[in-house]
Each structure stands twice: as C-alpha cells, then as structure tokens.
Write a protein that holds these residues in place. Structure first.
Motif, PDB file in Angstrom:
ATOM      1  N   ASP A 352      -7.744 -48.201  15.943  1.00 23.83           N
ATOM      2  CA  ASP A 352      -6.866 -47.746  14.847  1.00 23.83           C
ATOM      3  C   ASP A 352      -5.825 -48.816  14.486  1.00 23.83           C
ATOM      4  OD1 ASP A 352      -6.626 -45.846  12.907  1.00 23.83           O
ATOM      5  OD2 ASP A 352      -5.887 -44.258  14.215  1.00 23.83           O
ATOM      6  N   THR A 353      -6.179 -50.086  14.619  1.00 17.65           N
ATOM      7  CA  THR A 353      -5.248 -51.133  14.203  1.00 17.65           C
ATOM      8  C   THR A 353      -4.913 -50.930  12.736  1.00 17.65           C
ATOM      9  OG1 THR A 353      -7.091 -52.607  13.764  1.00 17.65           O
ATOM     10  CG2 THR A 353      -5.929 -52.968  15.808  1.00 17.65           C
ATOM     11  N   GLY A 354      -3.654 -51.176  12.428  1.00 20.94           N
ATOM     12  CA  GLY A 354      -3.158 -50.905  11.080  1.00 20.94           C
ATOM     13  C   GLY A 354      -2.272 -49.669  11.066  1.00 20.94           C
ATOM     14  N   TYR A 355      -2.472 -48.785  12.037  1.00 20.68           N
ATOM     15  CA  TYR A 355      -1.597 -47.619  12.168  1.00 20.68           C
ATOM     16  C   TYR A 355      -0.848 -47.675  13.499  1.00 20.68           C
ATOM     17  CZ  TYR A 355      -3.411 -45.778   7.871  1.00 20.68           C
ATOM     18  OH  TYR A 355      -3.719 -45.632   6.540  1.00 20.68           O
ATOM     19  N   GLY A 356      -0.295 -48.786  13.794  1.00 18.37           N
ATOM     20  CA  GLY A 356       0.458 -48.980  15.036  1.00 18.37           C
ATOM     21  C   GLY A 356       0.031 -50.277  15.695  1.00 18.37           C
ATOM     22  N   PRO A 357      -1.147 -50.278  16.357  1.00 16.35           N
ATOM     23  CA  PRO A 357      -1.608 -51.537  16.965  1.00 16.35           C
ATOM     24  C   PRO A 357      -1.769 -52.616  15.899  1.00 16.35           C
ATOM     25  CG  PRO A 357      -2.992 -49.675  17.642  1.00 16.35           C
ATOM     26  CD  PRO A 357      -2.077 -49.176  16.576  1.00 16.35           C
ATOM     27  N   ARG A 358      -1.395 -53.848  16.236  1.00 12.39           N
ATOM     28  CA  ARG A 358      -1.440 -54.935  15.257  1.00 12.39           C
ATOM     29  C   ARG A 358      -2.818 -55.566  15.219  1.00 12.39           C
ATOM     30  NH1 ARG A 358       3.770 -56.894  14.026  1.00 12.39           N
ATOM     31  NH2 ARG A 358       2.933 -58.945  13.611  1.00 12.39           N
ATOM     32  N   HIS A 359      -3.206 -56.010  14.028  1.00 10.27           N
ATOM     33  CA  HIS A 359      -4.482 -56.691  13.861  1.00 10.27           C
ATOM     34  C   HIS A 359      -4.480 -57.953  14.725  1.00 10.27           C
ATOM     35  CE1 HIS A 359      -5.499 -54.044  10.511  1.00 10.27           C
ATOM     36  NE2 HIS A 359      -4.235 -54.150  10.155  1.00 10.27           N
ATOM     37  N   GLY A 360      -5.478 -58.085  15.575  1.00  9.76           N
ATOM     38  CA  GLY A 360      -5.531 -59.223  16.497  1.00  9.76           C
ATOM     39  C   GLY A 360      -5.181 -58.803  17.915  1.00  9.76           C
ATOM     40  N   ASP A 361      -4.588 -57.608  18.048  1.00 13.48           N
ATOM     41  CA  ASP A 361      -4.294 -57.080  19.391  1.00 13.48           C
ATOM     42  C   ASP A 361      -5.406 -56.136  19.862  1.00 13.48           C
ATOM     43  OD1 ASP A 361      -1.950 -58.435  19.658  1.00 13.48           O
ATOM     44  OD2 ASP A 361      -0.621 -56.728  19.245  1.00 13.48           O
ATOM     45  N   ASN A 362      -6.534 -56.160  19.189  1.00 13.85           N
ATOM     46  CA  ASN A 362      -7.591 -55.161  19.404  1.00 13.85           C
ATOM     47  C   ASN A 362      -8.011 -55.009  20.868  1.00 13.85           C
ATOM     48  OD1 ASN A 362      -7.800 -56.808  16.856  1.00 13.85           O
ATOM     49  ND2 ASN A 362      -8.997 -55.042  16.201  1.00 13.85           N
ATOM     50  N   LEU A 363      -8.130 -56.147  21.593  1.00 13.51           N
ATOM     51  CA  LEU A 363      -8.717 -56.058  22.934  1.00 13.51           C
ATOM     52  C   LEU A 363      -7.742 -55.532  23.986  1.00 13.51           C
ATOM     53  CD1 LEU A 363     -11.136 -59.143  23.004  1.00 13.51           C
ATOM     54  CD2 LEU A 363     -11.534 -56.808  22.215  1.00 13.51           C
ATOM     55  N   ARG A 364      -6.508 -55.240  23.552  1.00 14.53           N
ATOM     56  CA  ARG A 364      -5.593 -54.512  24.459  1.00 14.53           C
ATOM     57  C   ARG A 364      -6.170 -53.132  24.787  1.00 14.53           C
ATOM     58  NH1 ARG A 364      -0.329 -53.900  21.522  1.00 14.53           N
ATOM     59  NH2 ARG A 364      -0.024 -52.441  23.208  1.00 14.53           N
ATOM     60  N   GLU A 365      -6.984 -52.617  23.874  1.00 16.94           N
ATOM     61  CA  GLU A 365      -7.625 -51.306  24.068  1.00 16.94           C
ATOM     62  C   GLU A 365      -8.358 -51.224  25.417  1.00 16.94           C
ATOM     63  OE1 GLU A 365      -7.557 -48.726  21.835  1.00 16.94           O
ATOM     64  OE2 GLU A 365      -9.133 -47.433  22.641  1.00 16.94           O
ATOM     65  N   LEU A 366      -9.041 -52.320  25.771  1.00 14.97           N
ATOM     66  CA  LEU A 366      -9.866 -52.295  26.994  1.00 14.97           C
ATOM     67  C   LEU A 366      -9.001 -52.196  28.249  1.00 14.97           C
ATOM     68  CD1 LEU A 366     -12.586 -54.942  26.002  1.00 14.97           C
ATOM     69  CD2 LEU A 366     -12.572 -52.470  25.617  1.00 14.97           C
ATOM     70  N   GLY A 367      -7.816 -52.791  28.193  1.00 10.87           N
ATOM     71  CA  GLY A 367      -6.874 -52.698  29.317  1.00 10.87           C
ATOM     72  C   GLY A 367      -6.429 -51.258  29.539  1.00 10.87           C
TER      73      GLY A 367
END
Ligand SMILES: [Zn+2]
Length: 445
Positions: A352-367
């Motif tokens: 859901d990047t764009g509604y909080g998480p920043r574009h480019g921070d996507n792989l924080r999801e896996l952590g």
C-alpha cells in the motif's frame, strides 16, 4: 510558396522519425536479443523456496533466463558472454509488490487530491516508479489511481520503472470506502483517478457489472473491489460492509470473462467472509482475519496480501480518525497474519505504498512478516513467487528459472540472516529488468 507549404510537413515528418528513433533506441540500446549475460559468484536464492546455492549463477539470453544454479552445473556458451560479478553478494529474483499506488500523495490526501494538477501527479508517479525500481522491485500491481500512460511510458523506456499490472480504478458502493463525496457536496473522486477513467462508485449487480466492463475497456488488467471500509478515509470503518456478495459476484464474472485476476479489499471480518465467498485471487489487507476465516481462505486457495508496513506505519502527524483506526487494526493485523501462517494461507507481498509507506521502502514489508513470525525464506518467496501468482503472471516472473524473464537483484549480505538488509536501498547493488541492467552501484562502493 511551395517551399513554405512543404517545409512544415517535412519538419513534422522528421520530428516524428526522430521521436520514433529515440524511443526505439532507448528500448533496444546495447541489447541484442541473442546476447548472453552471466551473473555469477553469488549466493543464489531462486524464489522457489529451495535452499540457497553458494557459488550460484544465472545465465540469460536477451530478456530471458536460460539457466540458474551452481556455476559448475551451468553450460556456458562459447563466444561473447557479458559477465556480471555478484562479488559474493546474494542473487534473488526481482521483487514484486502486489499492492501499490504509484499516483498518490505523501502527506495530506485532500490537499494532494484537490490542490494539485493531474500532470504534476503523473510526473510524481514517474519519480515514485523510479524509486520503486531502484529498491529492487521490478514489478508492481497498481491497485487504483495510475493511468495507462504511465505503464506505456515505462514499457517504451521513456522513464525507468517497474513493469506494472494496472487496475486504473476499482469498484465500491455508495457510502463505501471509495465514496469521497463530502458533506459540502464536493465530490473528491474525480481528482483521485485519471481524467476520463470510470468512477469507482456503483450499486447493484447490474451497475457493478457495467462498471467492471468499463474498467476493462479503460485498460484495467486486474479488477479491484472494496468489500468494506478502511483506515485512511474519514467517513467509514473497516467493519462497514461495502459491496454485497451479489454485487461482487457480478464483477467476478466479468473478471473471469475477460481473464483478469480479482483483488478484493477486505479489512473487517464480515467483509473478509463475504470476499472469501466470491473466491478472488487475492484478499487485500485482511486485518481482522480470525482462525475460521484463515482456514476458509486456505481451503479456497485465496492469497493474502497483508500490507503489513501500511498498518505498522508511524501514527505521528496522521489525522486523528486515521490514527485511531490504525492503532486498533495494528494488533488485529498481526494476529490475523499469524492465523494465516498457521492455516497455511499463501501470502504475497503488498505494501500500500502511497498511503503511508513511501515509494522505494517496499521491501520493509518483508521485515514485518519476519517479526510477525514468518521464516525469512518464506518472506522472500512471498515477495517473489507468491506475488507473481497473485498477479497471475507466475508463468513469466517471480523465480529464477529457465524461460522466465530475467528480472534479478543482487543484494549485499545474506537476507536469510538479516531480512532487513533488503529494506536498505544502498544494499540493492544491481537491479536487472528483462535482462537489462537498470541499476548498478557496485563500482560506487
Ligand atoms: Zn491500497
């Protein structure tokens, strides 16, 4: 006289030729379809969930993978082979984010929606796409907001970005999660979607069916539905029911007819149960999943896209309504995720990047997945193979196997030992998309 009439025509023709040539060059520069590339000297994690292979390598021909495995077992063709040395780092498939919004505002949603020109939003989306690609995400599914022109520009090589599966817009009912008609009477919705795109609001199976067909006509490759409310909107709650089962079934039929996957936003438990009854390819968010719902999802082979980094985002600076809903959903989401793990629900990375998480921070999801109890290797599979399955593109992407597109990442260190390595952009040393190197920062270290 003749000259003054002819000149503009000749000029126009020359310009067209030039433009076509430059687009063509950017797509094909330095990339003969038959050229071989060998990525070697890395720990190979192929995305299937198989044990990592040390001394691993991937052989590509043009845009496709020819072989992957231990270097000693790969037959290297004679003649020119471009070598990319992974220098002891880890080789993984390009990652896939199954839930992004490339056109979206960071900060105040209403200011961005109402106070910003559309052309600016698209230019920002181009930057968001570049940041996403450089983070090692070579494919995204955009689940509302981005125009077909963004996908086209990336495909033609005009701007760098991940390959996109596009929804353009989705469908929700009156007073549902996507109904942004304000108490003042102002309807914010037209500002949230590409000019000319179908509006998301539809009621009753007939209208929903028509809207789904309009969305397909507008260029949608995936049908997105809202089964209930959500967190980022001021007027509804995650447990409020949006579309009914009958309405969603009408759209599901269109998805089947046009061979599009179906993705249903469902956060509260009742909406999740309604969504399960419709049997989509994926349920988005699923925060309030309980044991029974998780078992039903596993049985129906519906993929969960948890958007864990969205529900874990810091609440400072958020509007009060958003903060309260987020804090309540956070604990539920962690539990729901754990029920899903136990029940054997297939999980695909989506942020859901764009509604909080920043574009480019996507792989924080896996952590977040690992902190919530998932094994690191399973988290990598969620971000590669499983996400490809959510998109229905697993015949082309998601694993490093012969015949698939050469989408690949070289990451510093071993993400099985520390999954958070992936979230740090400076660790993403090389990104390849379709056999083409789109980022290489080995020399700068
Ligand atoms: Zn979303």
């Amino acid at each position: 006289m003749m000259r003054s009439i002819l000149s503009p025509a000749i000029l126009t023709l020359s310009l067209v030729t030039l433009l076509v040539a430059s687009v063509h060059d950017r797509v094909h520069a330095g990339e003969p379809a038959s050229a071989y590339t060998l990525v070697r000297n890395g720990l190979l994690i192929d995305g299937t969930g198989a044990e990592p292979v040390s001394g691993g390598a991937v052989l590509m021909k043009g845009a496709s993978i020819e072989a992957a495995g231990a270097l000693s077992e790969i037959e290297i063709p004679s003649g020119d082979v471009r070598i990319i040395d992974a220098e002891g780092a880890t080789i993984t498939p390009g990652f896939i984010d199954a839930h992004v919004h490339l056109v979206s505002g960071e900060g105040d949603l209403f200011q961005f929606a109402l106070g910003t020109d559309w052309s600016y939003k698209v230019l920002r989306a181009a930057e968001n796409a570049t940041n996403t690609l450089e983070a090692g995400v070579t494919t995204v599914r955009d689940l509302q907001g981005s125009p077909p022109g963004l996908k086209q520009a990336i495909r033609e090589g005009l701007i760098p970005g991940p390959r996109i599966q596009l929804s353009v817009t989705g469908i929700g009912g009156t007073a549902g999660h996507t109904d942004f008609e304000m108490p003042s009477g102002v309807d914010v919705v037209p500002t949230l979607y590409p000019p000319g795109a179908p509006r998301p609001r539809a009621d009753g199976p007939d209208e929903v069916r028509t809207r789904a067909r309009q969305i397909v006509r507008a260029g949608s490759e995936v049908i997105k539905l809202w089964a209930n409310g959500g967190l980022a909107t001021p007027h509804d709650q995650p447990q409020y029911i949006g579309l009914s089962i009958e309405e969603m079934q009408a759209a599901a039929r269109v998805a089947t007819d046009y061979e599009r996957p179906l993705a249903i936003h469902a956060e509260g438990l009742l909406g999740i149960m309604n969504a399960i009854a419709v049997k989509p390819q994926s349920i988005e968010h699923g925060f309030y999943l309980d044991k029974k719902a998780a078992r039903a999802m596993a049985k129906a082979k519906i993929i969960l896209v948890p958007t864990a980094v969205f529900v874990s985002q810091p609440t400072a600076g958020l509007p009060a309504y958003f903060r309260m809903k987020l804090e309540e959903a956070r604990a539920a989401a962690r539990e729901g995720f754990q029920h899903s793990l136990k029940a054997g629900v297939k999980i695909a990375m989506g942020t859901d990047t764009g509604y909080g998480p920043r574009h480019g921070d996507n792989l924080r999801e896996l952590g977040v997945y690992v902190r919530w109890g998932m094994k690191p290797m399973d988290a990598i599979v969620a971000g590669t193979k499983n996400a490809a399955e959510a998109l229905g593109w697993d015949d082309r992407i998601g694993t490093l196997e012969p015949g698939k597109l050469a989408d690949l990442v070289i990451v510093r260190g071993n993400p099985i030992d520390d999954i958070d390595l992936l979230a740090e952009k400076s660790n993403i040393l090389v990104v390849m998309k379709g056999g083409k190197v789109v980022k290489d920062r080995r020399a700068s270290d």
